[in-house]
Scaffold this motif. Structure first.
Motif, short mmCIF file in Angstrom:
data_model
loop_
_atom_site.label_atom_id
_atom_site.label_comp_id
_atom_site.label_asym_id
_atom_site.label_seq_id
_atom_site.Cartn_x
_atom_site.Cartn_y
_atom_site.Cartn_z
N SER A 14 69.90 45.13 42.35
CA SER A 14 69.09 44.05 41.82
C SER A 14 69.37 42.81 42.65
O SER A 14 70.53 42.43 42.81
N ILE A 15 68.32 42.21 43.21
CA ILE A 15 68.48 41.06 44.07
C ILE A 15 67.88 39.83 43.38
O ILE A 15 66.70 39.84 43.03
N LYS A 16 68.68 38.80 43.18
CA LYS A 16 68.19 37.56 42.59
C LYS A 16 67.49 36.72 43.65
O LYS A 16 67.75 36.88 44.84
N ASN A 21 68.27 35.36 51.01
CA ASN A 21 68.71 35.10 52.39
C ASN A 21 69.99 35.85 52.74
O ASN A 21 70.53 35.67 53.83
N GLY A 22 70.46 36.69 51.84
CA GLY A 22 71.66 37.48 52.09
C GLY A 22 71.37 38.72 52.92
O GLY A 22 70.29 38.88 53.49
N ARG A 42 60.24 44.31 51.09
CA ARG A 42 59.23 43.74 50.19
C ARG A 42 59.60 44.09 48.75
O ARG A 42 60.32 45.05 48.47
N LEU A 43 59.07 43.31 47.85
CA LEU A 43 59.28 43.52 46.42
C LEU A 43 58.61 44.82 45.98
O LEU A 43 57.47 45.08 46.35
N GLN A 44 59.31 45.64 45.21
CA GLN A 44 58.75 46.90 44.70
C GLN A 44 58.36 46.71 43.24
O GLN A 44 59.07 46.09 42.47
N LYS A 45 57.23 47.28 42.88
CA LYS A 45 56.76 47.23 41.50
C LYS A 45 56.84 48.62 40.88
O LYS A 45 57.38 49.54 41.47
N LYS A 68 75.70 44.66 48.71
CA LYS A 68 75.18 43.31 48.96
C LYS A 68 76.28 42.51 49.63
O LYS A 68 77.44 42.58 49.24
N VAL A 69 75.91 41.74 50.66
CA VAL A 69 76.87 40.91 51.39
C VAL A 69 76.45 39.45 51.26
O VAL A 69 75.33 39.09 51.61
N LYS A 70 77.37 38.65 50.77
CA LYS A 70 77.12 37.21 50.65
C LYS A 70 77.89 36.44 51.71
O LYS A 70 77.45 35.41 52.17
N ASP A 71 79.07 36.93 52.08
CA ASP A 71 79.98 36.20 52.95
C ASP A 71 80.42 37.09 54.11
O ASP A 71 81.12 38.08 53.89
N LEU A 72 80.03 36.74 55.34
CA LEU A 72 80.40 37.54 56.51
C LEU A 72 81.86 37.34 56.91
O LEU A 72 82.34 37.99 57.83
N GLU A 73 82.56 36.46 56.23
CA GLU A 73 83.99 36.25 56.51
C GLU A 73 84.86 37.33 55.86
O GLU A 73 86.05 37.41 56.12
N LYS A 74 84.27 38.15 55.02
CA LYS A 74 85.03 39.20 54.33
C LYS A 74 85.31 40.38 55.24
O LYS A 74 84.68 40.55 56.27
#
Length: 120
Positions: A14-16, A21-22, A42-45, A68-74
């Motif tokens: 699930s992407i908020k 931009n992640g 693209r968004l799936q329905k 999901k990746v938020k921080d490339l420093e990890k």
């Protein structure tokens, strides 16, 4: 979701809106991986048939996991079925298109495969 005969669901995320931009980290059984921009999907329905995530071949094997990746420093920790582990930084993994196979992240023997990974 209607799938074609040989298609299967590997991961469901699930992407908020604020995460658009992640990136997603995609890793295959044979140790190939890549980062993919979330906005490339693209968004799936309801009647969607899914979206191709990676080019699957004999060389790469099936997709093992997606994160999901938020921080490339990890850092990324990979583990194989035989218990081999590899730690690498996300900054070393290239961002590629959805249709790319990825780059070799970890060498695995023919009778072994990547079974999981975690961000540290």
């Amino acid at each position: 979701m209607k799938l074609k005969e040989n298609d299967r669901i590997v991961s469901f995320l699930s992407i908020k809106k604020e995460e658009k931009n992640g990136k997603l980290l995609v890793v295959s059984e044979k140790g190939y991986g890549k980062l993919v921009k979330i906005k490339d999907f693209r968004l799936q329905k309801r009647a969607g048939k899914g979206i191709r995530l990676a080019k699957i071949s004999e060389k790469t094997g099936e997709i093992s996991f997606v994160l999901k990746v938020k921080d490339l420093e990890k850092d990324l920790l990979l583990i194989s079925q035989k218990g081999l582990m590899l730690k690498t930084t996300l900054k070393e993994i290239p961002t590629l298109s959805r249709n790319a196979s990825g780059v070799k992240l970890m060498r695995v023997e023919k009778d072994d495969k990547i079974i999981g990974g975690s961000l540290l």
